[in-house]
Design an enzyme around this catalytic site. Structure first.
Site, short mmCIF file in Angstrom:
data_model
loop_
_atom_site.label_atom_id
_atom_site.label_comp_id
_atom_site.label_asym_id
_atom_site.label_seq_id
_atom_site.Cartn_x
_atom_site.Cartn_y
_atom_site.Cartn_z
N TYR A 72 0.85 -1.21 0.00
CA TYR A 72 0.00 0.00 0.00
C TYR A 72 0.88 1.25 0.00
O TYR A 72 0.67 2.17 -0.80
CB TYR A 72 -0.93 0.01 1.22
CG TYR A 72 -1.80 1.25 1.33
CD1 TYR A 72 -2.83 1.48 0.43
CD2 TYR A 72 -1.58 2.20 2.33
CE1 TYR A 72 -3.63 2.62 0.53
CE2 TYR A 72 -2.37 3.34 2.43
CZ TYR A 72 -3.40 3.55 1.53
OH TYR A 72 -4.18 4.69 1.62
N LYS A 94 1.28 4.35 -2.84
CA LYS A 94 1.01 5.76 -2.54
C LYS A 94 2.23 6.64 -2.81
O LYS A 94 2.09 7.79 -3.22
CB LYS A 94 0.53 5.89 -1.08
CG LYS A 94 -0.85 5.28 -0.85
CD LYS A 94 -1.92 6.12 -1.55
CE LYS A 94 -3.19 5.40 -1.84
NZ LYS A 94 -4.22 6.22 -2.48
N THR A 132 -13.67 5.96 6.77
CA THR A 132 -14.29 5.40 5.56
C THR A 132 -14.12 3.88 5.52
O THR A 132 -13.48 3.29 6.39
CB THR A 132 -13.62 5.97 4.28
OG1 THR A 132 -12.28 5.47 4.24
CG2 THR A 132 -13.64 7.47 4.22
#
Ligand SMILES: NC(=O)c1ccc[n+]([C@@H]2O[C@H](COP(=O)([O-])OP(=O)(O)OC[C@H]3O[C@@H](n4cnc5c(N)ncnc54)[C@H](O)[C@@H]3O)[C@@H](O)[C@H]2O)c1
Length: 289
Positions: free
Chosen positions: A164, A168, A201
């Site tokens: 991840y 990014k 989220t």
């Protein structure tokens, strides 16, 4: 803050098209419904001249991205703002349709291909006084990211956090390279990268149960709401202060320094070249190799 239009302006055709895209049809249609609801008052008068539509695009599939771009181009609409927002985090080791590690393939390569396929439309839409804008959503996680140019697919060793973070960091390097190419080309397109902060989220659905419990207990205190989380992307997309400003990293609507390695121009160039090969597109930056 949407520009308020009166109904005459709307009937005269002063409309802004808003294309929402994603791989989840029901989520996208729900967003369209909400925007329509908020842009029309109880009497049916249009308050904001925004026309939202949904177009399917699965960023984990190069075929789907190409189909999306074809459908978008067929609309013959200008493209003033592209927001590369989609992402997954901490997914178990698995591959996209094209065989890429999912974080790298979806979060990074998907947006890389999408942006490149839309670049001509962006260039045609931008003007000296109103540049087209590419906003890419990265994360503070990029600060701990390492780019393994020889193992971008994390084949040698896979960790969800590492994959991840790498995706990014790649998005930050991509943004700076894109801005470099647009400036060199004299195009009226700017590219900026955004960190939304820690936002409550669905992104956290793959974290371990202990983290989920901590999040559940502390979200109200430490996490931004999705609306607050969107504010820096919206700022980058519409603020007059950023007209003509590109190649910056924004956090809380402020220009912020990204990790040192992200400013390495040779690394930006090598990642771009490698990404062109992986997505099978021509390298627009190869002229200044
Ligand atoms: N939530 C946070 O704390 C946080 C922090 C830093 C960065 N971010 C970044 O913000 C962005 C938005 O994430 P979020 O927090 O709103 O999470 P989210 O899970 O609520 O939203 C992610 C979005 O990506 C879409 N998506 C997932 N797979 C897709 C695919 N294959 N094709 C097309 N769309 C796909 C989903 O439909 C969803 O709309 C991501 O890039 C994420 O990395 C979030």
């Amino acid at each position: 803050n949407l520009p308020r239009k009166d109904s005459n302006a709307v009937t005269m055709g002063a409309r802004e098209n808003l294309c929402i895209s994603g791989n989840d049809e029901s989520e996208g249609q729900e967003a369209v419904r909400k925007i329509k609801e908020e842009t029309v008052n109880g009497k049916g008068t249009i308050l904001y001249a925004i026309v939202p539509t949904f177009l399917h695009c699965d960023l984990a599939s190069m075929k789907s991205i190409r189909q999306f771009v074809q459908q978008f181009r067929a609309k013959n609409c200008p493209l003033h703002v592209l927001v590369n927002n989609a992402g997954v985090m901490l997914v178990p080791e698995r591959k996209t349709e094209d065989g890429f590690e999912e974080h790298f393939g979806l979060n990074y390569l998907g947006h890389f291909l999408l942006t490149n396929l839309l670049l001509e439309t962006l260039k045609q839409s931008g003007t000296r006084s109103r540049n087209a804008r590419v906003i890419t959503v990265s994360s503070a996680t990029h600060y701990v990211g390492r780019l393994h140019l020889n193992d971008l697919q994390s084949r040698c060793s896979y960790s969800p956090h590492g994959a991840y973070a790498q995706s990014k960091l790649a998005l930050v390097l991509f943004t700076y390279r894109l801005q470099h190419l647009m400036t060199a080309d004299g195009s009226h397109v700017t590219a900026n990268v955004v960190d939304p902060g820690v936002v409550n989220t669905e992104l956290y659905k793959n974290v371990c149960w202990a983290t989920k419990v901590v999040k559940w207990m502390t979200a109200w205190l430490f996490f931004k709401t999705p609306e607050e989380g969107a504010s820096t992307s919206i700022y980058a997309a519409v603020s007059p202060e950023l007209e003509g400003v590109g190649g910056i990293y924004l956090y809380n609507e402020q220009r912020t320094k990204s990790t040192d390695v992200s400013y390495d121009e040779e690394l930006q160039r090598r990642l771009w070249t490698e990404s062109c090969k992986m997505t099978r597109i021509s390298d627009v930056g190869s002229r200044d190799l």
